[in-house]
Scaffold this motif. Structure first.
Motif, PDB file in Angstrom:
ATOM      1  N   PRO A 170       0.799  -1.233   0.000  1.00 58.59           N
ATOM      2  CA  PRO A 170       0.000   0.000   0.000  1.00 58.59           C
ATOM      3  C   PRO A 170       0.822   1.269   0.000  1.00 58.59           C
ATOM      4  O   PRO A 170       0.261   2.363  -0.092  1.00 58.59           O
ATOM      5  CB  PRO A 170      -0.797  -0.123   1.300  1.00 58.59           C
ATOM      6  CG  PRO A 170       0.125  -0.877   2.213  1.00 58.59           C
ATOM      7  CD  PRO A 170       0.840  -1.877   1.321  1.00 58.59           C
ATOM      8  N   GLY A 171       2.152   1.141   0.116  1.00 59.74           N
ATOM      9  CA  GLY A 171       3.025   2.309   0.132  1.00 59.74           C
ATOM     10  C   GLY A 171       3.503   2.662   1.516  1.00 59.74           C
ATOM     11  O   GLY A 171       2.838   2.373   2.521  1.00 59.74           O
ATOM     12  N   PRO A 172       4.679   3.298   1.626  1.00 56.12           N
ATOM     13  CA  PRO A 172       5.261   3.615   2.938  1.00 56.12           C
ATOM     14  C   PRO A 172       4.373   4.499   3.809  1.00 56.12           C
ATOM     15  O   PRO A 172       4.300   4.300   5.026  1.00 56.12           O
ATOM     16  CB  PRO A 172       6.570   4.318   2.583  1.00 56.12           C
ATOM     17  CG  PRO A 172       6.905   3.851   1.207  1.00 56.12           C
ATOM     18  CD  PRO A 172       5.595   3.640   0.519  1.00 56.12           C
ATOM     19  N   LEU A 173       3.707   5.500   3.216  1.00 53.77           N
ATOM     20  CA  LEU A 173       2.883   6.391   4.032  1.00 53.77           C
ATOM     21  C   LEU A 173       1.724   5.633   4.662  1.00 53.77           C
ATOM     22  O   LEU A 173       1.423   5.806   5.849  1.00 53.77           O
ATOM     23  CB  LEU A 173       2.361   7.557   3.192  1.00 53.77           C
ATOM     24  CG  LEU A 173       1.521   8.595   3.944  1.00 53.77           C
ATOM     25  CD1 LEU A 173       2.312   9.222   5.079  1.00 53.77           C
ATOM     26  CD2 LEU A 173       1.010   9.674   3.001  1.00 53.77           C
ATOM     27  N   THR A 174       1.068   4.779   3.900  1.00 52.54           N
ATOM     28  CA  THR A 174      -0.020   3.975   4.458  1.00 52.54           C
ATOM     29  C   THR A 174       0.500   3.048   5.549  1.00 52.54           C
ATOM     30  O   THR A 174      -0.164   2.856   6.576  1.00 52.54           O
ATOM     31  CB  THR A 174      -0.704   3.163   3.343  1.00 52.54           C
ATOM     32  OG1 THR A 174      -1.344   4.072   2.444  1.00 52.54           O
ATOM     33  CG2 THR A 174      -1.751   2.210   3.903  1.00 52.54           C
ATOM     34  N   ASP A 175       1.679   2.478   5.346  1.00 53.76           N
ATOM     35  CA  ASP A 175       2.269   1.628   6.390  1.00 53.76           C
ATOM     36  C   ASP A 175       2.505   2.428   7.667  1.00 53.76           C
ATOM     37  O   ASP A 175       2.237   1.950   8.773  1.00 53.76           O
ATOM     38  CB  ASP A 175       3.593   1.037   5.902  1.00 53.76           C
ATOM     39  CG  ASP A 175       3.399  -0.103   4.909  1.00 53.76           C
ATOM     40  OD1 ASP A 175       2.296  -0.690   4.880  1.00 53.76           O
ATOM     41  OD2 ASP A 175       4.352  -0.400   4.159  1.00 53.76           O
ATOM     42  N   MET A 176       3.011   3.663   7.545  1.00 52.91           N
ATOM     43  CA  MET A 176       3.268   4.483   8.729  1.00 52.91           C
ATOM     44  C   MET A 176       1.974   4.804   9.464  1.00 52.91           C
ATOM     45  O   MET A 176       1.956   4.918  10.694  1.00 52.91           O
ATOM     46  CB  MET A 176       3.980   5.781   8.327  1.00 52.91           C
ATOM     47  CG  MET A 176       4.404   6.618   9.525  1.00 52.91           C
ATOM     48  SD  MET A 176       5.511   7.981   9.101  1.00 52.91           S
ATOM     49  CE  MET A 176       4.377   9.108   8.325  1.00 52.91           C
ATOM     50  N   LEU A 177       0.881   4.912   8.714  1.00 51.17           N
ATOM     51  CA  LEU A 177      -0.425   5.218   9.305  1.00 51.17           C
ATOM     52  C   LEU A 177      -1.157   3.956   9.782  1.00 51.17           C
ATOM     53  O   LEU A 177      -2.303   4.061  10.232  1.00 51.17           O
ATOM     54  CB  LEU A 177      -1.293   5.941   8.273  1.00 51.17           C
ATOM     55  CG  LEU A 177      -0.763   7.285   7.764  1.00 51.17           C
ATOM     56  CD1 LEU A 177      -1.615   7.769   6.594  1.00 51.17           C
ATOM     57  CD2 LEU A 177      -0.737   8.324   8.877  1.00 51.17           C
ATOM     58  N   ASN A 178      -0.508   2.799   9.681  1.00 54.17           N
ATOM     59  CA  ASN A 178      -1.152   1.524  10.045  1.00 54.17           C
ATOM     60  C   ASN A 178      -2.464   1.347   9.275  1.00 54.17           C
ATOM     61  O   ASN A 178      -3.476   0.929   9.826  1.00 54.17           O
ATOM     62  CB  ASN A 178      -1.423   1.449  11.550  1.00 54.17           C
ATOM     63  CG  ASN A 178      -0.180   1.650  12.376  1.00 54.17           C
ATOM     64  OD1 ASN A 178       0.864   1.075  12.081  1.00 54.17           O
ATOM     65  ND2 ASN A 178      -0.264   2.475  13.410  1.00 54.17           N
ATOM     66  N   GLY A 179      -2.415   1.687   7.983  1.00 58.86           N
ATOM     67  CA  GLY A 179      -3.632   1.718   7.184  1.00 58.86           C
ATOM     68  C   GLY A 179      -3.959   0.407   6.506  1.00 58.86           C
ATOM     69  O   GLY A 179      -3.062  -0.352   6.112  1.00 58.86           O
TER      70      GLY A 179
END
Length: 301
Positions: free
Chosen positions: A175-184
């Motif tokens: 899902p992409g690094p930003l989504t990973d950081m957001l626990n998305g």
């Protein structure tokens, strides 16, 4: 990737200078802020925008007074790149004792204007549970450690947007690094027709997402909502079609706890067009309390 301890460190926020009426701040765009396409989009700028949008109004009040943003309106043109260093400038353009409006502009390292908009500020009666914004500003410095986040694999031009989002929802595609950081986590909401399909985006909260009141930072809320809307925009894109978020206006109604509970964003199309599509995005808490609502315009090429 090091564990962030607040939104400012998570998004590499650094203050360059602060005056009575304005602020100049920076953000280094590391790979962790890229989306599922490996691109920097509007959601990656939301914490910088929200922070800068709140500082000038806070500075014109008693430093002990608590202030926050009730609404953000962001417009983008062009796109910053991974590795770029952004500079944001904000100033209070009108205010009284209770309300204010702050103008915000964000430029790339080349000096190109890439985001502009306003923040609606409000003075509140709640007392901060942590350091006041003024204390944070005084101690802030540009923060950016080496980031080991890997950019996602290129998306084949033969895949439709629906194919891409379906693969992300089924965990066949990152899902992409930003989504990973957001626990998305991404889910597709099927409608009566394909044109009515939307996105459900779930994000597990963490303490680093909090503000001085101990609840979720407005910039993080805007990041989560914006990223959910980005997936909705891709859902309705053709094979190999480029898109970007052009505008987002978001109102903050309640701020959730950051205790590990989940927030959910549901994004539904308002009007789908060949060049511009508009979406409504609503964030609710785990117990269905309305937290925020946004309208988002996605531009297609």
């Amino acid at each position: 990737m090091s564990t962030p301890h607040d939104p400012q460190s998570a998004f590499h926020f650094g203050v360059i200078s602060v005056s009575d009426s304005g602020v100049l701040a920076s953000q280094r765009l590391c790979p962790r802020f890229a989306d599922h396409r490996g691109l920097i989009e509007l959601p990656a700028l939301a914490v910088l925008f929200d922070n800068c949008g709140g500082i000038p109004f806070h500075r014109v009040h008693d430093p002990a007074a608590a202030t926050l943003q009730a609404r953000l309106a962001m417009s983008t043109h062009g796109r910053a790149r991974v590795g770029d260093v952004l500079t944001a400038r904000a100033e209070a353009v009108m205010h009284d004792d209770d309300w204010g409006s702050t103008s915000v502009e964000i430029r790339t390292g080349d000096g190109d204007l890439c985001c502009v908009g306003t923040a609606r500020n409000v003075r509140v009666g709640r007392a901060p549970t942590g350091a006041t914004p003024s204390a944070e500003i005084a101690q802030a410095a540009p923060r950016c450690a080496d980031d080991e986040s890997a950019l996602p694999e290129p998306i084949p031009a033969t895949l439709s947007g629906r194919d891409v989002v379906d693969e992300i929802a089924s965990k066949m595609r990152e899902p992409g690094p930003l989504t990973d950081m957001l626990n998305g986590r991404v889910e597709v909401i099927d409608g009566a027709t394909d044109r009515e399909a939307g996105i459900r985006f779930r994000s597990a909260t963490e303490p680093w997402m909090g503000n001085v009141f101990g609840t979720m930072h407005g910039g993080v809320i805007a990041t989560i909502v914006g990223q959910a809307a980005s997936f909705a925009g891709h859902l309705h894109a053709g094979a190999g079609q480029e898109y970007s978020i052009g505008d987002m206006a978001i109102g903050f109604y309640r701020s959730p706890a950051v205790d590990g509970s989940e927030v959910t964003v549901e994004v539904t199309p308002i009007k789908l067009g060949r060049r511009i599509s508009s979406f409504e995005a609503t964030m609710t808490s785990y117990d269905d309390v309305l937290l925020s609502r946004a309208t988002v315009d996605v531009h297609y090429r």
